[in-house]
Design an enzyme around this catalytic site. Structure first.
Site, mmCIF file in Angstrom:
data_model
loop_
_atom_site.group_PDB
_atom_site.id
_atom_site.type_symbol
_atom_site.label_atom_id
_atom_site.label_comp_id
_atom_site.label_asym_id
_atom_site.label_seq_id
_atom_site.Cartn_x
_atom_site.Cartn_y
_atom_site.Cartn_z
ATOM 1 N N GLY A 41 21.235 80.451 -10.499
ATOM 2 C CA GLY A 41 20.482 80.339 -9.395
ATOM 3 C C GLY A 41 19.029 80.156 -10.238
ATOM 4 O O GLY A 41 17.786 80.100 -10.111
ATOM 5 N N THR A 42 19.103 78.808 -10.856
ATOM 6 C CA THR A 42 18.378 78.524 -11.797
ATOM 7 C C THR A 42 17.395 77.545 -10.630
ATOM 8 O O THR A 42 16.001 76.815 -11.339
ATOM 9 C CB THR A 42 18.549 77.746 -13.036
ATOM 10 O OG1 THR A 42 18.897 76.239 -12.447
ATOM 11 C CG2 THR A 42 18.752 77.804 -13.901
ATOM 12 N N ASN A 43 17.929 76.812 -9.669
ATOM 13 C CA ASN A 43 17.618 76.479 -8.586
ATOM 14 C C ASN A 43 16.630 77.267 -8.070
ATOM 15 O O ASN A 43 15.089 77.444 -7.215
ATOM 16 C CB ASN A 43 18.364 75.544 -7.288
ATOM 17 C CG ASN A 43 18.529 74.079 -8.290
ATOM 18 O OD1 ASN A 43 17.870 73.442 -8.245
ATOM 19 N ND2 ASN A 43 19.442 74.167 -8.667
ATOM 20 N N MET A 68 29.109 78.171 -2.831
ATOM 21 C CA MET A 68 30.501 77.298 -2.908
ATOM 22 C C MET A 68 30.700 78.158 -1.591
ATOM 23 O O MET A 68 31.876 77.164 -1.936
ATOM 24 C CB MET A 68 30.977 77.979 -4.115
ATOM 25 C CG MET A 68 30.045 78.242 -5.711
ATOM 26 S SD MET A 68 29.240 76.392 -6.005
ATOM 27 C CE MET A 68 30.609 75.683 -6.453
ATOM 28 N N LEU A 110 29.677 75.321 4.638
ATOM 29 C CA LEU A 110 29.238 76.024 6.641
ATOM 30 C C LEU A 110 30.549 75.176 7.260
ATOM 31 O O LEU A 110 30.639 74.426 7.246
ATOM 32 C CB LEU A 110 28.013 75.863 6.120
ATOM 33 C CG LEU A 110 26.901 76.664 5.337
ATOM 34 C CD1 LEU A 110 25.299 76.021 5.790
ATOM 35 C CD2 LEU A 110 27.140 77.717 4.558
ATOM 36 N N ASN A 132 20.424 70.901 1.424
ATOM 37 C CA ASN A 132 21.018 71.647 0.738
ATOM 38 C C ASN A 132 20.686 70.938 -1.373
ATOM 39 O O ASN A 132 20.763 70.072 -1.272
ATOM 40 C CB ASN A 132 22.582 71.070 0.457
ATOM 41 C CG ASN A 132 23.664 71.136 -1.288
ATOM 42 O OD1 ASN A 132 23.078 72.622 -1.700
ATOM 43 N ND2 ASN A 132 24.771 70.292 -0.898
ATOM 44 N N HIS A 186 22.176 68.327 -4.792
ATOM 45 C CA HIS A 186 23.700 68.167 -5.135
ATOM 46 C C HIS A 186 23.316 67.409 -6.487
ATOM 47 O O HIS A 186 22.549 66.966 -6.555
ATOM 48 C CB HIS A 186 24.262 67.412 -4.357
ATOM 49 C CG HIS A 186 25.617 66.852 -4.461
ATOM 50 N ND1 HIS A 186 27.300 67.494 -5.073
ATOM 51 C CD2 HIS A 186 26.218 65.728 -5.747
ATOM 52 C CE1 HIS A 186 27.516 66.977 -4.993
ATOM 53 N NE2 HIS A 186 27.518 66.080 -5.263
#
Ligand code: GRF
Length: 211
Positions: free
Chosen positions: A12-14, A92, A95, A109, A111
């Site tokens: 969860g660093t983003n 991860m 969808l 998203n 990437h």
């Protein structure tokens, strides 16, 4: 204020970068809810500390995507919370159509590569193994297909001869933490115009550069 929902499976660093940018008032948005398919995700800890609502929603019996009834659950929770933009931040699972349709054009998203190069998993390793001189990070809209939607922002990261997967990923993540909040800001300010695959940004004041 744009209300966002964040889906995260890992460290969860983003997510943290988004929380911090909102706190610094750089992004006119608020996080309505964070959802995770992983009860041990450190992302959930971060949210607790920040006092943001979070839920662990088990993904069901498949490894790479959400079971249909569970995807409906995700949709219901996000809708109930009034989420206008869904941000995948290390989520991860691929969808499927229901969720994509429920938030058509409103899912983004991050990437860890310069798409369309190196889609899929561990892209920093793929880049290193391929021997590219430059890789980077991409924020893109999500559509059916893996890491394939229209590109909003990219940042370039040069590779170094002595890079390991870890050192390269670390430098890529530094860029991710800049461009992801920035992309959310652009959406919150309604500055993106999509023409086919091209995402045009209105106004100036953008200075993203490689190093
Ligand atoms: C990031 O490298 C992102 O590009 C990819 O998954 C990773 C998530 O990292 N989609 P974090 O959980 O935000 O630290």
């Amino acid at each position: 204020m744009l209300k966002i929902g964040v889906l995260a499976s890992g460290k969860g660093t983003n997510l943290q970068a988004i929380i911090d940018a909102i706190r610094r008032k750089e992004v006119p948005a608020e996080i309505g809810i964070v959802l995770s398919d992983n009860p041990d995700a450190y992302a959930l800890e971060r949210v607790k500390k920040a006092g943001i609502r979070a839920l662990y929603l088990p993904a069901g019996r498949f490894k790479t995507y959400l079971e249909e009834r569970i995807e409906k659950n995700y949709i219901n929770v996000l809708k109930k919370e009034g989420v206008e933009l869904v941000c995948l931040a290390g989520f991860m699972r691929v969808l499927k159509r229901d969720l994509l349709n429920a938030f058509a054009g409103r899912i983004i998203n991050i990437h860890p590569a310069l798409l369309p190069s190196f889609p899929g998993l561990e892209s920093w390793k793929q880049a290193l193994n391929y021997g590219v001189k430059f890789t980077g990070a991409t924020v893109h809209f999500v559509e059916e297909g893996i890491d394939s939607g229209p590109i909003i922002l990219q940042a370039v990261v040069p590779t170094k001869p002595d890079d390991t997967p870890e050192t390269l990923h670390r430098r890529i993540q530094e860029k991710e933490h800049i461009i992801y909040p920035l992309a959310i800001k652009l959406i919150a300010e309604n500055r993106l115009r999509i023409e086919g695959r091209r995402v045009n940004i209105e106004g100036s004041g953008l200075n993203i550069c490689c190093e």
